[in-house]
Design an enzyme around this catalytic site. Structure first.
Site, short mmCIF file in Angstrom:
data_model
loop_
_atom_site.label_atom_id
_atom_site.label_comp_id
_atom_site.label_asym_id
_atom_site.label_seq_id
_atom_site.Cartn_x
_atom_site.Cartn_y
_atom_site.Cartn_z
N LYS A 111 0.80 -1.16 0.00
CA LYS A 111 -0.13 -0.06 0.12
C LYS A 111 1.00 1.17 -0.19
O LYS A 111 0.61 2.70 -0.57
CB LYS A 111 -0.94 -0.42 1.19
N ASP A 154 -10.46 3.04 4.57
CA ASP A 154 -10.99 1.37 4.26
C ASP A 154 -12.60 1.39 4.42
O ASP A 154 -12.85 -0.11 4.47
CB ASP A 154 -10.45 0.67 5.01
N GLN A 201 -3.98 -1.18 9.77
CA GLN A 201 -3.96 -2.62 9.05
C GLN A 201 -4.73 -3.81 10.14
O GLN A 201 -4.60 -3.27 11.49
CB GLN A 201 -3.07 -3.24 8.66
#
Ligand code: NDP
Length: 287
Positions: A58, A127, A102
């Site tokens: 990412k 997200d 994460q």
């Protein structure tokens, strides 16, 4: 849908590369007109090797597109309170437009994943996991869409098929993949069935589907001869087979004999997830 055999490949690697190029051009144009680079904060707690790889990929994509990456790598025993306090700081920071924590958080340290996701400002929820944004998705309001489901829909759109009235089967009902994918398919007027570990006859459900999304985490669970001829097969699963190779949830070669379109693993849904994360960050920055 028409029958065609073998299936056409839905190439997520190529599509994500095109999207990243387009995002890079948007960022360049913004910088050229005097704007500042959008910022994505990445928060990684603990030493999980897979999480390190995901975050590294990412961060590399941020660099490619010209996003400013604000990275926090933290010890597994950081604790819930300090993690929440970091998130509050990032929420307040005007240079940060998207925040990614994460998952999974380390086990054995009493992290409350729901509380962590809910602490992220809904406007910076790159997200799309904040409960308000997931509620908005269910009600059909504009909000950040979870990256993997959004990537699945982009790949599906590559087929050019009319979806309205067709049958979709989603295997898996997680909050991050299965449920949001089902909502997005429903919003496209498909008739959607969501299957899970208690589904009685998975083969029969899958066999009815014009579009199959497999998001389970069990190698080759969806057998090739279940697939309706001509169906679109989107494989989200990431598993290792007996030889240690990366495989999806679908028996790829057998399914490709029947499907009209199919995503490979690797190189299908996976790369799309990162492209959608960056797209969500740009959108949060108003680009
Ligand atoms: P979860 O473990 O959260 O959910 C798995 C789902 O599969 C559950 O709903 C479970 O049912 C269902 N399930 C388990 N066994 C069966 C079975 N035998 N038959 C039918 N359904 C079953 O997984 P995630 O949604 O987080 O991830 C799914 C897969 O996608 C994983 O392989 C993951 O690595 C991958 N993934 C890939 C991403 C990418 O970028 N490509 C991003 C995110 C995930 P129940 O609810 O009843 O337990």
């Amino acid at each position: 849908m028409t029958t065609s055999s073998p299936a056409q490949l839905l190439d997520g690697k190529a599509l994500s590369a095109r999207i990243l190029d387009e995002l890079q051009q948007r960022v360049s144009a913004h910088l050229a007109s005097g704007g500042s680079a959008p910022g994505l904060a990445t928060v990684l707690v603990g030493d999980d090797p897979a999480s390190h790889i995901y975050v590294r990929n990412k961060r590399r994509a941020c660099e490619k597109v010209g996003l400013n990456n604000i990275h926090h790598e933290l010890p597994e025993d950081l604790g819930q309170d300090r993690l929440l306090s970091l998130i509050q700081d990032l929420n307040q920071d005007p240079a940060v437009h998207g925040i990614l924590v994460q998952l999974p958080l380390p086990s054995g340290f009493d992290y409350d994943e729901h509380e962590v996701l809910a602490a992220i400002s809904p406007d910076k929820d790159a997200d799309g996991f904040h409960p308000l944004n997931q509620g908005a998705l269910m009600q059909g309001y504009r909000a950040p869409i979870p990256c993997t489901p959004k990537g699945v829909m982009r790949l599906l759109d590559e087929t050019g098929l009319a979806l309205s009235g067709k049958r979709a089967v989603v295997v898996g009902r997680s909050n991050i993949v299965g449920k949001p994918v089902a909502m997005l398919l429903l919003a496209r007027h498909m008739t959607v069935t969501v299957c899970h570990s208690r589904t009685r006859d998975l083969a029969a459900e899958v066999g009815n589907a014009d579009v199959v999304v497999a998001a389970v985490g069990v190698a080759k669970l969806v057998q090739g001869d279940w697939i309706k001829p001509g169906a679109v097969v989107l494989d989200v699963g990431i598993n290792r087979d007996e030889e240690g190779r990366l495989v999806g949830d679908v028996e790829f070669h057998a399914a490709a004999e029947r499907a009209g379109w199919i995503t490979p693993v690797p190189g299908g849904v996976g790369p799309m997830t990162i492209a959608m994360l960056l797209e969500n960050t740009l959108e949060a920055a108003g680009l």
